[in-house]
Design a protein around this motif. Structure first.
Motif, PDB file in Angstrom:
ATOM      1  N   LEU A 131     101.459 107.262  43.097  1.00 19.80           N
ATOM      2  CA  LEU A 131     101.540 105.820  42.862  1.00 19.80           C
ATOM      3  C   LEU A 131     100.800 105.439  41.582  1.00 19.80           C
ATOM      4  CD1 LEU A 131     100.864 104.959  46.575  1.00 19.80           C
ATOM      5  CD2 LEU A 131     102.921 104.183  45.369  1.00 19.80           C
ATOM      6  N   ASP A 132     100.924 106.264  40.535  1.00 27.15           N
ATOM      7  CA  ASP A 132     100.259 105.963  39.259  1.00 27.15           C
ATOM      8  C   ASP A 132     100.670 104.579  38.755  1.00 27.15           C
ATOM      9  OD1 ASP A 132      99.520 108.580  39.600  1.00 27.15           O
ATOM     10  OD2 ASP A 132     100.139 109.242  37.607  1.00 27.15           O
ATOM     11  N   PHE A 133      99.746 103.906  38.061  1.00 26.02           N
ATOM     12  CA  PHE A 133     100.055 102.570  37.548  1.00 26.02           C
ATOM     13  C   PHE A 133      99.228 102.289  36.303  1.00 26.02           C
ATOM     14  CE2 PHE A 133      96.673 102.182  40.701  1.00 26.02           C
ATOM     15  CZ  PHE A 133      95.734 101.372  40.082  1.00 26.02           C
ATOM     16  N   THR A 134      99.652 101.278  35.561  1.00 26.80           N
ATOM     17  CA  THR A 134      98.922 100.771  34.393  1.00 26.80           C
ATOM     18  C   THR A 134      98.719  99.279  34.593  1.00 26.80           C
ATOM     19  OG1 THR A 134      99.911 102.430  32.938  1.00 26.80           O
ATOM     20  CG2 THR A 134      98.937 100.485  31.888  1.00 26.80           C
ATOM     21  N   THR A 135      97.474  98.826  34.523  1.00 25.27           N
ATOM     22  CA  THR A 135      97.200  97.405  34.728  1.00 25.27           C
ATOM     23  C   THR A 135      97.640  96.577  33.535  1.00 25.27           C
ATOM     24  OG1 THR A 135      94.955  97.717  33.873  1.00 25.27           O
ATOM     25  CG2 THR A 135      95.253  97.839  36.265  1.00 25.27           C
ATOM     26  N   ASP A 136      97.905  95.312  33.791  1.00 29.62           N
ATOM     27  CA  ASP A 136      98.251  94.397  32.717  1.00 29.62           C
ATOM     28  C   ASP A 136      96.984  93.762  32.141  1.00 29.62           C
ATOM     29  OD1 ASP A 136      97.445  92.420  34.528  1.00 29.62           O
ATOM     30  OD2 ASP A 136      99.496  91.792  35.011  1.00 29.62           O
ATOM     31  N   ALA A 137      97.153  92.752  31.306  1.00 26.43           N
ATOM     32  CA  ALA A 137      96.006  92.117  30.650  1.00 26.43           C
ATOM     33  C   ALA A 137      95.072  91.430  31.638  1.00 26.43           C
ATOM     34  CB  ALA A 137      96.499  91.113  29.614  1.00 26.43           C
ATOM     35  N   ASP A 138      95.559  91.161  32.843  1.00 25.52           N
ATOM     36  CA  ASP A 138      94.730  90.531  33.874  1.00 25.52           C
ATOM     37  C   ASP A 138      94.124  91.545  34.835  1.00 25.52           C
ATOM     38  OD1 ASP A 138      95.245  87.919  32.934  1.00 25.52           O
ATOM     39  OD2 ASP A 138      97.172  87.896  33.985  1.00 25.52           O
ATOM     40  N   GLY A 139      94.407  92.829  34.640  1.00 24.71           N
ATOM     41  CA  GLY A 139      93.876  93.840  35.536  1.00 24.71           C
ATOM     42  C   GLY A 139      94.678  94.013  36.812  1.00 24.71           C
ATOM     43  N   SER A 140      95.950  93.583  36.783  1.00 27.06           N
ATOM     44  CA  SER A 140      96.815  93.683  37.959  1.00 27.06           C
ATOM     45  C   SER A 140      97.930  94.695  37.720  1.00 27.06           C
ATOM     46  CB  SER A 140      97.436  92.320  38.292  1.00 27.06           C
ATOM     47  OG  SER A 140      96.432  91.356  38.556  1.00 27.06           O
ATOM     48  N   ALA A 141      98.474  95.219  38.816  1.00 28.83           N
ATOM     49  CA  ALA A 141      99.574  96.179  38.699  1.00 28.83           C
ATOM     50  C   ALA A 141     100.278  96.319  40.040  1.00 28.83           C
ATOM     51  CB  ALA A 141      99.067  97.541  38.237  1.00 28.83           C
ATOM     52  N   ASP A 142     101.518  96.793  39.968  1.00 29.51           N
ATOM     53  CA  ASP A 142     102.290  97.140  41.152  1.00 29.51           C
ATOM     54  C   ASP A 142     102.762  98.579  40.999  1.00 29.51           C
ATOM     55  OD1 ASP A 142     102.325  94.560  42.532  1.00 29.51           O
ATOM     56  OD2 ASP A 142     103.576  93.896  40.866  1.00 29.51           O
ATOM     57  N   ALA A 143     102.873  99.280  42.111  1.00 32.41           N
ATOM     58  CA  ALA A 143     103.365 100.656  42.089  1.00 32.41           C
ATOM     59  C   ALA A 143     104.167 100.904  43.356  1.00 32.41           C
ATOM     60  CB  ALA A 143     102.201 101.642  42.001  1.00 32.41           C
ATOM     61  N   SER A 144     105.128 101.807  43.273  1.00 32.09           N
ATOM     62  CA  SER A 144     105.910 102.163  44.455  1.00 32.09           C
ATOM     63  C   SER A 144     106.364 103.613  44.350  1.00 32.09           C
ATOM     64  CB  SER A 144     107.119 101.241  44.615  1.00 32.09           C
ATOM     65  OG  SER A 144     108.015 101.397  43.540  1.00 32.09           O
ATOM     66  N   ALA A 145     106.604 104.208  45.491  1.00 32.98           N
ATOM     67  CA  ALA A 145     107.095 105.587  45.552  1.00 32.98           C
ATOM     68  C   ALA A 145     108.016 105.709  46.752  1.00 32.98           C
ATOM     69  CB  ALA A 145     105.944 106.573  45.662  1.00 32.98           C
ATOM     70  N   SER A 146     109.050 106.528  46.597  1.00 35.48           N
ATOM     71  CA  SER A 146     109.981 106.805  47.689  1.00 35.48           C
ATOM     72  C   SER A 146     110.202 108.309  47.753  1.00 35.48           C
ATOM     73  CB  SER A 146     111.312 106.077  47.456  1.00 35.48           C
ATOM     74  OG  SER A 146     112.244 106.390  48.477  1.00 35.48           O
ATOM     75  N   VAL A 147     110.029 108.888  48.929  1.00 40.65           N
ATOM     76  CA  VAL A 147     110.238 110.326  49.101  1.00 40.65           C
ATOM     77  C   VAL A 147     111.215 110.561  50.244  1.00 40.65           C
ATOM     78  CG1 VAL A 147     108.026 111.052  48.146  1.00 40.65           C
ATOM     79  CG2 VAL A 147     108.181 110.471  50.580  1.00 40.65           C
ATOM     80  N   ASP A 148     111.935 111.657  50.149  1.00 38.33           N
ATOM     81  CA  ASP A 148     113.000 111.948  51.104  1.00 38.33           C
ATOM     82  C   ASP A 148     112.489 112.775  52.285  1.00 38.33           C
ATOM     83  OD1 ASP A 148     115.580 111.820  52.084  1.00 38.33           O
ATOM     84  OD2 ASP A 148     116.220 113.662  51.083  1.00 38.33           O
ATOM     85  N   TRP A 149     111.367 112.352  52.842  1.00 34.62           N
ATOM     86  CA  TRP A 149     110.796 113.002  54.013  1.00 34.62           C
ATOM     87  C   TRP A 149     109.822 112.039  54.683  1.00 34.62           C
ATOM     88  CZ3 TRP A 149     105.676 113.093  52.542  1.00 34.62           C
ATOM     89  CH2 TRP A 149     105.394 113.289  51.184  1.00 34.62           C
ATOM     90  N   VAL A 150     109.398 112.394  55.885  1.00 32.48           N
ATOM     91  CA  VAL A 150     108.456 111.573  56.657  1.00 32.48           C
ATOM     92  C   VAL A 150     107.164 112.366  56.843  1.00 32.48           C
ATOM     93  CG1 VAL A 150     108.027 110.436  58.870  1.00 32.48           C
ATOM     94  CG2 VAL A 150     110.319 110.388  57.862  1.00 32.48           C
TER      95      VAL A 150
END
Length: 203
Positions: A147-166
């Protein structure tokens, strides 16, 4: 008179007993599935965790080990969708971190602890027999949850991941935030620098 009173008493007692029997819950069908439990994320609605980073305590949702990189009071929310069949989808929103900075993040095997390493290694669908795992065959975003991410100028970020297993039940318990984006080259695959913070998220 005694006979009449006795008969009336028996009639009242019988009516009371019949009324109690009618109020009893109907027995469960032997073939019916058991009621889902709140901790079974594979059969209930998607899980969600929201919290503010703080120093470690046993009941903390989100723990910071580096208050400069992940300040106390920074907030995070994570949702996990897993209903017994692939895909498993993890989404994370975070705010209050350092602005315009790269961070790494992965699902780890153990809950957050007082020390950064207490959360154990990355969770792997196919486990690398050699630990710590730095082989791209195992340390990659298809075999792990990144779920690597890079924050914006406000220090916020969103990340998502999808894998084909449980994830295996009880073996994936946290998300750890690292100091840099995750490496992919042999000998360094899966590494992302120091562990800065941890979020308790049982998948």
């Amino acid at each position: 008179m005694r006979s009449t009173s006795t008969a009336l008493g028996l009639a009242a007692l019988t009516a009371l007993l019949l009324s109690g029997c009618q109020m009893e819950e109907a027995p469960r069908d032997a073939g019916a599935p058991p009621d889902p439990t709140p901790t079974d994320r594979r059969t209930t609605e998607p899980g969600a965790v929201t919290g503010d980073f703080q120093s470690y305590s046993e009941d903390a949702t989100a723990v910071t080990y580096d208050p400069e990189a992940v300040p106390e009071g920074a907030s995070v929310n994570v949702s996990v969708t897993s209903k017994g069949a692939p895909p498993t989808i993890v989404t994370m929103g975070i705010s209050g971190l350092q602005p315009d900075r790269d961070y790494g993040a992965h699902v780890h095997t153990k809950p957050c602890g007082a020390a950064p390493d207490d959360s154990g290694p990355h969770y792997q669908n196919e486990e690398d027999p050699q630990q710590p795992s730095t082989d791209p065959k195992y340390a990659n975003p298809d075999n792990e949850i990144w779920l690597d991410f890079t924050t914006d100028a406000d220090g916020s970020a969103d990340a998502s991941a999808s894998v084909d297993w449980v994830p295996r039940q009880g073996e994936a318990n946290s998300i750890v935030i690292h100091a840099e984006h995750t490496h992919t080259e042999p000998g360094h695959a899966g590494q992302a620098g120091d562990r800065l913070a941890c979020i308790n998220v049982p998948l």
